[in-house]
Design a protein around this motif. Sequence first.
Motif, short mmCIF file in Angstrom:
data_model
loop_
_atom_site.label_atom_id
_atom_site.label_comp_id
_atom_site.label_asym_id
_atom_site.label_seq_id
_atom_site.Cartn_x
_atom_site.Cartn_y
_atom_site.Cartn_z
N ASP A 154 0.82 -1.21 0.00
CA ASP A 154 0.00 0.00 0.00
C ASP A 154 0.86 1.27 0.00
O ASP A 154 0.32 2.37 -0.10
CB ASP A 154 -0.93 0.00 1.23
CG ASP A 154 -2.10 0.96 1.06
OD1 ASP A 154 -2.56 1.15 -0.08
OD2 ASP A 154 -2.56 1.53 2.08
N ARG A 199 -10.50 5.20 -3.17
CA ARG A 199 -10.93 4.06 -2.37
C ARG A 199 -12.18 4.41 -1.58
O ARG A 199 -13.09 3.59 -1.44
CB ARG A 199 -9.79 3.64 -1.43
CG ARG A 199 -10.11 2.44 -0.57
CD ARG A 199 -8.87 1.93 0.14
NE ARG A 199 -9.18 0.84 1.05
CZ ARG A 199 -9.50 1.01 2.32
NH1 ARG A 199 -9.55 2.22 2.84
NH2 ARG A 199 -9.77 -0.03 3.09
N ASP A 200 -12.24 5.63 -1.10
CA ASP A 200 -13.40 6.07 -0.33
C ASP A 200 -14.66 6.01 -1.19
O ASP A 200 -15.70 5.52 -0.76
CB ASP A 200 -13.15 7.49 0.20
CG ASP A 200 -14.30 7.99 1.07
OD1 ASP A 200 -14.56 7.34 2.10
OD2 ASP A 200 -14.93 8.98 0.70
N ARG A 214 -15.65 2.40 -1.73
CA ARG A 214 -16.24 1.82 -0.51
C ARG A 214 -17.68 2.26 -0.34
O ARG A 214 -18.55 1.47 0.01
CB ARG A 214 -15.47 2.32 0.72
CG ARG A 214 -14.38 1.41 1.20
CD ARG A 214 -13.81 1.95 2.50
NE ARG A 214 -14.43 1.32 3.65
CZ ARG A 214 -14.27 1.76 4.91
NH1 ARG A 214 -13.55 2.82 5.15
NH2 ARG A 214 -14.84 1.12 5.90
N ARG A 215 -17.90 3.55 -0.53
CA ARG A 215 -19.27 4.07 -0.35
C ARG A 215 -20.20 3.46 -1.39
O ARG A 215 -21.33 3.08 -1.08
CB ARG A 215 -19.27 5.60 -0.47
CG ARG A 215 -18.63 6.27 0.72
CD ARG A 215 -18.58 7.80 0.59
NE ARG A 215 -17.73 8.32 1.65
CZ ARG A 215 -18.10 8.45 2.92
NH1 ARG A 215 -19.34 8.16 3.27
NH2 ARG A 215 -17.26 8.89 3.83
N ARG A 246 -21.70 -0.13 -1.00
CA ARG A 246 -22.81 -0.34 -0.05
C ARG A 246 -24.18 -0.06 -0.67
O ARG A 246 -25.20 -0.22 -0.02
CB ARG A 246 -22.62 0.54 1.18
CG ARG A 246 -21.35 0.17 1.91
CD ARG A 246 -21.21 0.82 3.26
NE ARG A 246 -19.95 0.39 3.87
CZ ARG A 246 -19.63 0.52 5.13
NH1 ARG A 246 -20.47 1.10 5.96
NH2 ARG A 246 -18.47 0.10 5.59
N ARG A 289 -7.87 -2.92 -1.71
CA ARG A 289 -7.51 -3.16 -0.30
C ARG A 289 -8.78 -3.13 0.54
O ARG A 289 -9.37 -2.07 0.71
CB ARG A 289 -6.53 -2.09 0.21
CG ARG A 289 -6.19 -2.26 1.68
CD ARG A 289 -5.08 -1.34 2.14
NE ARG A 289 -5.47 0.06 2.26
CZ ARG A 289 -6.08 0.57 3.32
NH1 ARG A 289 -6.38 -0.18 4.36
NH2 ARG A 289 -6.39 1.86 3.35
N ASP A 315 -11.23 -3.15 3.81
CA ASP A 315 -11.16 -2.72 5.20
C ASP A 315 -10.97 -3.95 6.10
O ASP A 315 -11.25 -5.08 5.68
CB ASP A 315 -12.48 -2.02 5.55
CG ASP A 315 -12.54 -1.61 7.00
OD1 ASP A 315 -11.74 -0.74 7.37
OD2 ASP A 315 -13.35 -2.17 7.77
N ARG A 316 -10.49 -3.73 7.31
CA ARG A 316 -10.25 -4.87 8.21
C ARG A 316 -11.50 -5.73 8.40
O ARG A 316 -11.42 -6.96 8.43
CB ARG A 316 -9.74 -4.35 9.56
CG ARG A 316 -9.54 -5.42 10.62
CD ARG A 316 -8.44 -6.42 10.28
NE ARG A 316 -7.15 -5.79 10.17
CZ ARG A 316 -6.02 -6.44 9.91
NH1 ARG A 316 -6.01 -7.75 9.74
NH2 ARG A 316 -4.88 -5.79 9.80
N ASP A 317 -12.65 -5.12 8.53
CA ASP A 317 -13.88 -5.90 8.77
C ASP A 317 -14.17 -6.81 7.58
O ASP A 317 -14.54 -7.97 7.75
CB ASP A 317 -15.07 -4.96 8.99
CG ASP A 317 -14.78 -3.95 10.08
OD1 ASP A 317 -15.28 -4.13 11.19
OD2 ASP A 317 -14.01 -3.01 9.82
N ALA A 362 -12.84 -7.55 13.82
CA ALA A 362 -11.85 -6.47 13.90
C ALA A 362 -11.22 -6.58 15.28
O ALA A 362 -11.75 -7.27 16.16
CB ALA A 362 -12.54 -5.12 13.72
#
Lengths: 486, 775
Positions: free
Chosen positions: B32, B115-116, B119-120, B123, B266, B268-270, B686
């Motif tokens: 990253d 990435r943001d 991600r949004r 959903r 990449r 998210d951790r969840d 997490a």
Amino acid sequence: MQPRSEIRFLLNDTEVTTGAVGAGDTLLDMLRLERRLTGTKEGCAEGDCGACTVLVGRLSEAGLRYEPVNACIRLAASLDACHVVTIEHLSGPGGRLHPVQQAMVEHHGSQCGFCTPGIVMSLYALWMQNADPDETEIETALQGNLCRCTGYAPIIRAARAVTRYGSPAEDALNRERAAVTARLTALRDGRRVELRRGDSRAILPADIDDLARVLSAHPQATLVAGATDVGLWVTKFLKDISPVVLLGHLDALRRVERGPEGLRIGAGASYSDSEAALCDAYPHLREFWSRIAGWQVRNMGTIGGNIANGSPIGDMPPVLIALGAEIVLRHGENRRRLPIEDFFIEYGRQDIVPGEFIEEIHLPAPQPDRIHAAYKISKRRDEDISSVCAAFNLHVEAGRIVTARIAMGGMAGTPKRAAAAEAVLRGQPWSEAALVAAAERLAEDFTPLADWRASAEYRLSVARNLFRRVFLEHAGLAEPVRLARA
Amino acid sequence: MKDFTEETALTQTDPRHDSAVKHVTGRAEYADDIPEPVGTLHAYLGLSTRAHARIRAIDLTRVRGAAGVVGVLSAADIPGINDVSPTGRDDEAIFATDKVEFWGQPIFAVVAESRDAARRAARLAEIDYEDLPPLLDIDAARAAGDGYVTPPLTLERGEPGPALAAAPHRIRGRMRVGGQDHMYLEGHIAFALPGEDDDVLVHSSTQHPSEAQHMVARVLGIRSNDVTVNVRRMGGGFGGKETQMNLFCAVAALAAKRWNRPVKLRPDRDDDMQATGKRHDFVIDYDVGFDETGRITALDGEFAARCGFSSDLSGPVTDRALFHADNAYFYPNVRLRSHPLRTNTVSNTAFRGFGGPQGVIAAERIIEEIAYSLGKDTLEVRRANFYGQPGDGRDLTPYHQSVEDNVIGRIVDELEASSDYQARRAAVLAHNARGGVIRRGIALTPVKFGISFTATWYNQAGALVHVYNDGSIHLNHGGTEMGQGLNTKIAQIVAEAFGVEFGRVKITRTTTEKVPNTSATAASSGSDLNGMAALDACQQIKARLVDFAAERWGVAPEAIRFEGGRVHVGDTTMRFEELIGAAYMARVQLSAAGFYKTPKIHWDRAAGKGRPFYYFAYGASVSEVSIDTLTGEYRVERTDILHDVGRSLNAELDIGQVGGAFVQGMGWLTTEELWWDKAGQLRTHAPSTYKIPLASDRPRVFNVALADWSENREPTIKRSKAVGEPPFMLGISVFEALSMAVASVADYRVCPRLDAPATPERVLMAVERLRGARA
């Protein structure tokens, strides 16, 4: 005075001025994406792993203080007049390693290396405060840093040895303390700051009265102190928190004062700000304190925020309810005072209206003939959320229990008093039998949930057993009845 | 020009991790951190929110219309094959199509400018599900009889049925052993850059670049020679990045080719924790016969594992559980069966030990059962059951391999003495006899671990060594660096081969361009395989240098020595780079590809017979704990370890592996608990909810030593032994010490039968159960 529309802060040795800051922008994204300072890592984006640890220096009433924080949930807007120090700032001229870095290298303190910058930053902060820490102090400093490779032993050895590689007096941040203080002082102009990026807004009120005005004007705003909870709304739930109103920069709201009538804790005081005064007044909180979150979160999170978010598993509410604490709620110029236990109405609902905020927490002065205890039970001892939190405040005079205030977290939809158990205790002799009998009534007070932290059965069993623990701990036994930290 | 001989800050013996300075300064580059070229896009996965459902319709209109979105990818966009099954079983789609089979299964990917934004947008999908009943755990899967994800295995020797019937004592029991998340600090990541024609380059954090390369080619419908996969280092792997990165590499590459722009993926951790596999949890049923001395006469064991919706590596993982169900103990009559069960959960995968720990802990539970039923110290029962030596009739494993290198007796004897086990155990018993709230426990547990991939063809490796004409050395090999210090060890081997300083060897990133067809850096095999391959390359070059020098200076080849950065040719001594310069001018080839394959091993799975392991690694640990019988909380007071790494390649790195593996193994058995809700969603996804050990959880006194007298009896690299996985199982001593502390409340007459992980809750519940049993 006109509001300012930019924040100004120091990033390592560079002064940054920027107005393009949205409500939910994080320090970590600013470092990695905008500044390409990629030594700071994202491991969890929720303040639990510590890979993103940086130092934030801020001017407090006690002078310039550097604290490790989690960049992943630290809101960028909150950095006004702060000094952000990242791993890239540690090495000396010509790449000479900092004593903390040198110690980590010499002691094989890294394996995969991904947690390492965060661990170095936490150890750096510790070393600035305490050049020769013992193992317990090191463990406490590393409560907010996970390492999955080393098993920690080499890191602890490194931390013990840092002092061999240099002294804090020679450290760059210490040498430049006066200069940085002057620069940060110059950045504080007492003006309100209003930031905007697109539709996203962040407001830093000028002072507490201004905070009251801003919240009256924007009653639906998201009020943020340390962002240790709200930060996750942003990073995990992608929630739009605009407009956000910040209060962590308000020194007057971070005061912790001890007077004859007790302790007054400003709603903006972090756990770290409050620790000394609170644990001096109530020494039973000392061990409990070491189990609240990790160091980074204790530097950011506030007791006020822990109350305001209304969680049934917050660490502080049961303790404060048992002590009979009250809060001052402010709405514009109006203030009202409320026992904390009355603040929690039901799960997700508190006695607070839009535009209102918690201004202060009041704890009564310690009283004689009290038996105090506060216990946190969690799956992992440190940096975990409690399965059960229990606080006891028993007034025992001449061998008899006069009154009992017992509050529990993790046992219901709100932090809540154990009314039936308290009733059984009143007037009883101070005896194991009385406490065990009271514990038997807990099922009337609580119907705990089962979740990933604990089953309902365990929660109830532990809660009952803690009544025995209170007695045994005060029974003068030769054998310890609790596992000590060190 | 750099003068190599002055670069001796890193000593030849036990040099530090080659990246240590980069780690502590934040300059070590992870995937990253690679600068993103202009135009880089970001992909994000859209995951299932059902554990088991038919997909009636997928509506991605809102996803496509979201701010910053460039496009979406679903199964129909895959030009090649929509599958990343690592074992060729074609049961692991990248994107679900008509059905989802676990909560968190990828259905589509969205590609956006940031990435943001991705991600949004992810959903916003509207997916119409028709719920189907999910099978979430082992009990449900067994009850439904839905079958296996991969064929089960039976190991059998002797006559377990009659021997059990005739046994003087017999105990049947059940143990539940939880899974484990890898919780590597760096999550999954792939960064793909499109090239000309069909070319694509993927930077990733995978333990298996060759497989990722193969999978990318398969998914894109191109060939392996079109795909390059690079891995400089990982921020931890532990098995979690052996096969699980394939999907991320494939999706990033797919998007990069589709839009002809660099694409990074990449999670998210969840999402990382919900969408990628973990250590298998097991339910183990055992039926053991034994005599008055505690010696086992027969064992029947059933090992049922939650594998998840697809096979992934569940076949070899559940096989390895059986291979290690003997741990260090001889079973005269034995039958072991695996049950790799299909469930509607994430597909479980490799994790340090690869099923072995689940087998070993079953063996140790059986020892406990026998000890508590006979009123003996568990150590006495362990000793009574240790393997013997070849020829004494107690050396055959359940898979009919003779244990030829058994040193467990010596290790345990030495550790018992050095840890003062007997006196401390007496003190623990005396403490508990006082009956207080705080009880103590102590246990000494052994480990024997088989080394080699049981997939025999994986036991090969390659390396590429160049010596440039300035005397500098470039090293590349097929292994990957995930923190274990593999690159450091192999550079040491190369430096020693040429008699030069460690600092002269440049360690380069792993890339499929330099060494092809590599095996996963897994099964603890990294230095065994790649070290030998690198040595082979060095020896080829060295042989050419010797031939050249012998001829040039007219000396016998035996009169040429490489040491201390110099080369001694008869009476002439020159610096290494002088010889290299002369050899270059004489047109000597200064580059070689090395190769190695492990000898002696073979395995007939259908017959359950063979020699799957080249050798065994051994170790033992003693842990002492305190528990609070009011709350179940505990603390590890002290741990002593004596571990066998043969002749260590680098004692500091090996001690680091042993200590780290122990704490990770302890975490598996104590606070690391995976918890799914009734709908099948993992709720511990997490570090806020999934609790790996912290610094304050490590043993308060922690003595780790290597058995310095040990050397591998097989001719492995420098007679060393593998170290990655075996010490993981040393954490079992903590689990058994907790068990002993619990047992104290019923005067050690009842085996506490703790299930794993022994969270404070399980400890307290066991205390209360045993108190009830006593009353």
